[in-house]
Design a protein around this motif. Structure first.
Motif, short mmCIF file in Angstrom:
data_model
loop_
_atom_site.label_atom_id
_atom_site.label_comp_id
_atom_site.label_asym_id
_atom_site.label_seq_id
_atom_site.Cartn_x
_atom_site.Cartn_y
_atom_site.Cartn_z
N CYS A 171 0.84 -1.19 -0.16
CA CYS A 171 -0.10 -0.06 0.06
C CYS A 171 0.89 1.23 0.06
O CYS A 171 0.43 2.06 -0.69
N TRP A 172 1.90 1.40 0.86
CA TRP A 172 2.69 2.74 0.78
C TRP A 172 3.57 2.67 -0.45
O TRP A 172 3.81 3.82 -1.07
N ALA A 173 3.84 1.70 -1.31
CA ALA A 173 4.46 1.66 -2.22
C ALA A 173 3.59 1.82 -3.62
O ALA A 173 3.88 3.08 -4.51
N ARG A 174 2.30 1.56 -3.66
CA ARG A 174 1.40 1.85 -4.50
C ARG A 174 1.14 3.41 -4.53
O ARG A 174 0.76 4.14 -5.44
N GLN A 175 0.78 3.77 -3.31
CA GLN A 175 0.35 5.25 -3.37
C GLN A 175 1.59 5.98 -3.53
O GLN A 175 1.31 7.26 -3.85
N THR A 176 2.83 5.65 -3.58
CA THR A 176 4.18 6.57 -3.94
C THR A 176 3.95 6.46 -5.74
O THR A 176 4.35 7.47 -5.87
N ILE A 177 4.00 5.22 -5.97
CA ILE A 177 4.37 5.07 -7.26
C ILE A 177 3.36 5.76 -8.43
O ILE A 177 3.64 6.24 -9.34
N VAL A 178 2.16 5.62 -8.08
CA VAL A 178 1.09 6.03 -8.95
C VAL A 178 1.35 7.54 -9.20
O VAL A 178 1.31 7.95 -10.32
N PRO A 179 1.46 8.41 -8.15
CA PRO A 179 1.78 9.92 -8.40
C PRO A 179 3.13 10.02 -9.08
O PRO A 179 3.34 10.97 -10.06
N LEU A 180 3.97 9.15 -8.90
CA LEU A 180 5.25 9.33 -9.35
C LEU A 180 5.22 9.23 -11.09
O LEU A 180 6.25 9.53 -11.70
N THR A 181 4.31 8.21 -11.43
CA THR A 181 4.29 7.93 -12.78
C THR A 181 3.81 9.23 -13.42
O THR A 181 4.24 9.64 -14.80
N ILE A 182 3.05 10.28 -12.87
CA ILE A 182 2.71 11.41 -13.29
C ILE A 182 3.81 12.43 -13.47
O ILE A 182 4.12 13.01 -14.39
N ALA A 250 -9.09 9.92 -4.75
CA ALA A 250 -10.06 9.02 -4.03
C ALA A 250 -9.40 8.50 -2.67
O ALA A 250 -10.04 7.90 -1.88
N ARG A 251 -7.97 8.50 -2.56
CA ARG A 251 -7.32 7.85 -1.40
C ARG A 251 -6.84 8.93 -0.58
O ARG A 251 -6.10 8.64 0.52
N GLN A 252 -6.92 10.22 -0.49
CA GLN A 252 -6.86 11.36 0.33
C GLN A 252 -7.70 10.84 1.58
O GLN A 252 -8.79 10.72 1.65
N GLU A 253 -6.94 10.93 2.76
CA GLU A 253 -7.31 10.63 3.89
C GLU A 253 -8.05 11.79 4.42
O GLU A 253 -7.89 13.06 4.16
N ALA A 254 -8.85 11.80 5.75
CA ALA A 254 -9.62 13.05 6.26
C ALA A 254 -8.72 14.05 6.68
O ALA A 254 -9.20 15.24 6.85
N ILE A 261 1.55 8.78 5.56
CA ILE A 261 2.96 8.72 5.72
C ILE A 261 3.58 9.89 4.73
O ILE A 261 2.92 10.00 3.45
N GLN A 262 4.74 10.29 4.77
CA GLN A 262 5.40 11.37 4.05
C GLN A 262 5.42 10.97 2.42
O GLN A 262 5.31 11.78 1.63
N PRO A 263 6.13 9.90 2.10
CA PRO A 263 6.53 9.79 0.62
C PRO A 263 5.23 9.83 -0.39
O PRO A 263 5.03 10.76 -1.01
N PRO A 264 4.02 9.08 -0.22
CA PRO A 264 3.00 9.03 -0.91
C PRO A 264 2.23 10.68 -0.83
O PRO A 264 1.66 11.20 -1.68
N TRP A 265 2.25 11.23 0.31
CA TRP A 265 1.92 12.56 0.57
C TRP A 265 2.36 13.50 -0.28
O TRP A 265 1.69 14.16 -0.92
N VAL A 266 3.78 13.78 -0.29
CA VAL A 266 4.52 14.71 -0.86
C VAL A 266 4.47 14.30 -2.41
O VAL A 266 4.18 15.41 -3.19
N TYR A 267 4.62 13.38 -3.03
CA TYR A 267 4.34 12.86 -4.41
C TYR A 267 3.13 13.13 -4.74
O TYR A 267 2.75 13.34 -5.98
N SER A 268 2.06 12.93 -3.98
CA SER A 268 0.75 13.03 -4.61
C SER A 268 0.37 14.41 -4.68
O SER A 268 -0.09 14.97 -5.65
#
Length: 632
Positions: A171-182, A250-254, A261-268
């Motif tokens: 989960c931590w990797a997919r949430q980082t990698i998807v924005p990094l593809t952009i 769709a995966r942004q938390e409240a 966690i920091q990595p997917p947060w900043v890359y998103s």
């Protein structure tokens, strides 16, 4: 003294230590019922926070000054920054700290900067830094996007059964990698007024691996994807980026985070910003505001410092604090205990998250790690919370029992095919993602681990369900996972002491006899790895150097893990006595223990954590169980 008098004296000392520790822990509880200790990592969090704000055009002078002051304070005498207390200098961490300090105005000729640069160059230079470091460089024109691995956004279209689809990643990797593809597709560049020549070694690019190896095959696939990216027309690419953006939103938390966690947060945030989401857009605005809640500001003799937590652990901390309090003899209906239980009951998750991709028919249940992490409940938190809640004399017993039942049912459904449990997903075991050139930092899949599986097995045993087939499969998995020397590998804590400290109580709870071979081998390993001072410790380098397994400076948390295993095995030896003596002798007057060492793990071999509550909650449990056994 006679043996009896020594035992009485030791139990008395343990009781005094427990009383002081309980009072200290009470003072840390929030009025709302939760506990949350600082989650300390390394200065890449602070460096990348400054770089993010620079890229977005929102970096302020005060933020920069305070963060830079913190980064400088963490530099060691050899000019390096490490990834954990007492660890070796890390090339990428040192490079990112140097770049952040250049943003803050530090001259490359200042001694502390020159020493850092010397270390980077002598260890291969930026050419040998991790991919994520070079992505940050590329954002500012300090590295070529052409020299970075490629991940196409079209991967968002891949079905869940197809190799290298997003759900093949943890989960931590997919949430980082998807924005990094952009980000990697749009290849932005916002130059800064300095270069990084001081950090370049001039070393040639490494040669490609043999084409028949996984590494070599993916290196050549990367060249194909790069060539595809250069084509003037990319059918479906615009749609892919739009779908990826929708997936991210769709995966942004409240709390505004992604995964907490920091990595997917900043890359998103970077990805959405590059796609045209303004800084005032509700999603981006919430994301930036949420980051402020992860900032710690502290007065020091040199001025205010500012640091960013990589994540926060209130649910986890509260569960462990509750167990520690109860083990220490605090009443099950104590107001602090009931208040914590109320808060945890309010944190139960009743919605589906990404875990449902592999378990579509499983009803939601369980708990997550953070304040707002509803899309990613995890099995480890859920098991520890059930272990705590079942012991509490709550006024609304029906509500508590129903929450426990849902959590247990969810855990049973999250068991992987092999009988073990991963932390966030079931059957997240496909090895292919690990082979990607992009994935050179941190674990990117979430296979079953001994510590997580142990906590769940222990829970089933504590509930009187050790004979259930789901538990028996977990026991078999644990027995099969035992190392040849009798220890267990610790995925989320350091390391073999953590894994062994979890596995032994679990097996005993599930009905395995203390005389069983697996238990005796584990006890022998713990005895052999006790330090001369009576404590236990394990250096984080054991993840890469097996000779360091169970070796390191004694710490309160690791000593407690070892003691809990030995006590579960009903050991009544000098090994236990010496461990208890060490905890009692090293307790501070305030009731806690000093523990600068990192004993928590994010990514084995790469990213480590100092959970600031570990130093008190685990000793509470160990000493409490020791005293309870003595009085039984």
């Amino acid at each position: 003294m006679t043996i009896t008098e020594l035992e009485t004296s030791r139990v008395s000392a343990a009781k005094q230590a427990l009383q002081a520790a309980v009072e200290h822990l009470r003072g840390l509880q929030s009025d709302r019922g939760w506990w949350k200790g600082e989650l300390e990592t390394n200065v890449t969090m602070d460096a990348e926070d400054l770089l993010l704000r620079e890229f977005l055009g929102i970096r302020t002078a005060s933020e920069t000054e305070e963060a830079a002051r913190w980064i400088r304070s963490q530099q060691r005498s050899d000019g390096t920054w490490a990834n954990f207390f007492g660890g070796p200098g890390d090339l990428s961490t040192t490079a990112e700290a140097w770049i952040a300090l250049r943003l803050a105005g530090d001259s490359p000729h200042e001694p502390h900067m020159a020493k850092a640069a010397e270390f980077v160059v002598s260890n291969g230079g930026l050419e040998h830094s991790r991919v994520f470091t070079r992505i940050w460089l590329a954002l500012f024109g300090l590295w070529s996007w052409d020299d970075l691995p490629t991940l196409p956004p079209e991967m968002i279209f891949l079905p869940s059964w197809f190799p290298l689809n997003p759900y093949d990643f943890a989960c931590w990797a997919r949430q980082t990698i998807v924005p990094l593809t952009i980000v990697g597709t749009l290849r932005p560049c916002r130059p800064v007024p300095f270069g990084v020549a001081e950090l370049l070694s001039g070393s040639p690019r490494p040669r490609l691996d043999a084409p028949w190896t996984w590494a070599g095959a993916f290196q050549r696939l990367d060249k194909v994807l790069y060539a595809y990216g250069k084509l003037p027309v990319h059918p479906g690419r615009t749609l892919a980026m739009r779908k990826a953006a929708e997936w991210i939103v769709a995966r942004q938390e409240a709390d505004g985070s992604w995964g907490g966690i920091q990595p997917p947060w900043v890359y998103s945030l970077l990805a959405l910003h590059l796609l045209g989401y303004s800084l005032d857009h509700p999603v981006v605005k919430a994301g930036l505001k949420g980051l402020d809640g992860f900032i710690i500001r502290e007065d020091t003799p040199d001025g205010v410092v500012r640091r960013l937590e990589a994540c926060q652990s209130p649910v986890w901390d509260t569960a462990l604090a509750l167990t520690g309090m109860l083990d220490a003899g605090v009443a099950a209906d104590d107001p602090a205990v009931v208040r914590a239980a109320d808060w945890l009951l309010g944190e139960e998750i009743d919605i589906r998250g990404d875990w449902a991709v592999k378990r579509p028919k499983l009803a939601p249940g369980g708990w997550a790690f953070e304040f707002a992490n509803d899309l990613y409940p995890d099995t480890d938190d859920t098991s520890e919370i059930v272990l705590a809640l079942r012991r509490i004399a709550h006024p609304d017993r029906d509500r508590l029992d129903a929450a426990v039942r849902r959590g247990v049912d969810w855990l049973a459904g999250m068991q992987s095919k092999d009988g073990g449990w991963g932390a966030f997903d079931a059957d997240n075991t496909r090895e292919v993602p690990r082979k990607l050139p992009f994935c050179d930092f941190g674990e990117v899949i979430d296979p079953p681990s001994a510590d997580v599986t142990a906590h769940i097995v222990e829970m089933f045993g504590a509930l009187g369900r050790g004979s259930d087939e789901v538990c028996r499969r977990g026991v078999r998995w644990l027995v099969d996972a035992q190392e040849p020397d009798g220890s267990w590998f610790g995925r989320w804590g350091s390391n073999y002491v953590y894994g062994t400290g979890a596995a032994v109580p679990a097996l005993i709870s599930a009905g395995v006899s203390p005389s069983a071979s697996a238990i005796r081998r584990a006890v022998r390993w713990l005895e052999e790895h006790q330090n001369p001072d009576g404590g236990w410790g394990e250096d984080m380098r054991s993840y890469k150097d097996r000779s360091l397994a169970g070796r390191g400076d004694s710490t309160a948390s690791q000593t407690a893990w070892a003691l809990m295993a030995l006590l579960a095995a009903d050991e009544r030896t000098s090994t236990v006595d010496r461990g208890v003596d060490w905890l009692c002798a090293t307790q501070l007057d305030s009731g806690t223990w000093d523990e600068p060492q990192f004993t928590g793990t994010g990514f084995p071999g790469d990213f480590y954590i100092n959970y600031h509550l570990y130093r008190i909650v685990f000793p509470l449990s160990a000493l409490g169980r020791y005293v309870s056994r003595g009085s039984s």
